[in-house]
Design an enzyme around this catalytic site. Structure first.
Site, PDB file in Angstrom:
ATOM      1  N   GLY A 160      -4.409 -18.209 -53.006  1.00  0.00           N
ATOM      2  CA  GLY A 160      -5.283 -18.598 -52.169  1.00  0.00           C
ATOM      3  C   GLY A 160      -6.670 -18.072 -52.171  1.00  0.00           C
ATOM      4  N   HIS A 161      -6.969 -17.767 -53.278  1.00  0.00           N
ATOM      5  CA  HIS A 161      -8.505 -17.134 -53.641  1.00  0.00           C
ATOM      6  C   HIS A 161      -9.156 -17.626 -54.921  1.00  0.00           C
ATOM      7  CE1 HIS A 161     -11.918 -14.424 -53.340  1.00  0.00           C
ATOM      8  NE2 HIS A 161     -11.833 -14.362 -52.105  1.00  0.00           N
ATOM      9  N   PHE A 162      -9.578 -18.825 -55.393  1.00  0.00           N
ATOM     10  CA  PHE A 162      -9.228 -19.774 -54.174  1.00  0.00           C
ATOM     11  C   PHE A 162      -8.810 -20.868 -55.185  1.00  0.00           C
ATOM     12  CE2 PHE A 162     -13.360 -17.520 -53.118  1.00  0.00           C
ATOM     13  CZ  PHE A 162     -13.147 -17.575 -51.876  1.00  0.00           C
ATOM     14  N   THR A 209     -10.631 -16.645 -58.073  1.00  0.00           N
ATOM     15  CA  THR A 209     -11.834 -15.740 -58.227  1.00  0.00           C
ATOM     16  C   THR A 209     -11.265 -14.224 -57.627  1.00  0.00           C
ATOM     17  OG1 THR A 209     -13.428 -17.184 -57.792  1.00  0.00           O
ATOM     18  CG2 THR A 209     -13.942 -15.001 -57.238  1.00  0.00           C
TER      19      THR A 209
END
Length: 147
Positions: free
Chosen positions: A49-51, A56
């Site tokens: 989810g990041h990203f 990252t």
């Protein structure tokens, strides 16, 4: 003391998958300094989810890796283990992020004790990829021992 592997880290820190953010210790001088390594892989859960499409490492997890290294340093300095103590992050000051950390990077975490006030340990930490500074912060740690 040098080259502490993940097996020993798991004996000292209470953290477990997916929240163990140091893979090995390359240098430790009790009550003074520790150097730890975190290998960043695409398999880290937070990259989902990041990203999406641009993985990252969250800055807060880089700080957490520094805090775990600090906890390891304090625990080893006091001869504590995961069975008889829990390290708590008591404060973060002057956190700065200088470089994005991505899969394939090797994060070198360097933490030095600045001061000890009773049960509170104050440390300065940095995280680098190669020679590039990724993040730095002042950290406060408190160790709660099981009585």
């Amino acid at each position: 003391m040098e080259n502490i592997d993940i097996t020993e880290i798991l004996k000292v820190l209470p953290h477990r998958y997916p929240f163990v953010l140091i893979d090995k210790i390359t240098s430790l001088e009790k009550s003074k300094n520790i150097v730890a390594i975190k290998n960043i892989t695409i398999n880290e859960q937070f990259f989902q989810g990041h990203f999406p499409g641009k993985p990252t490492m969250p800055g807060v997890l880089i700080i957490e890796a520094m805090a775990q290294a600090a906890a390891m340093l304090v625990a080893k300095s006091l001869d504590l283990s995961a069975e008889n103590s829990i390290p708590y992050l008591a404060g973060i000051d002057k956190a700065r992020f200088r470089r994005v950390v991505v899969p394939g990077d090797v994060l070198t975490i360097d933490v030095s004790i600045v001061q000890k006030k009773g049960s509170i340990w104050i440390a300065a930490g940095s995280a680098k990829v190669g020679e590039e500074l990724a993040a730095e912060s002042s950290l406060m740690a408190a160790i709660k021992t099981n009585s």
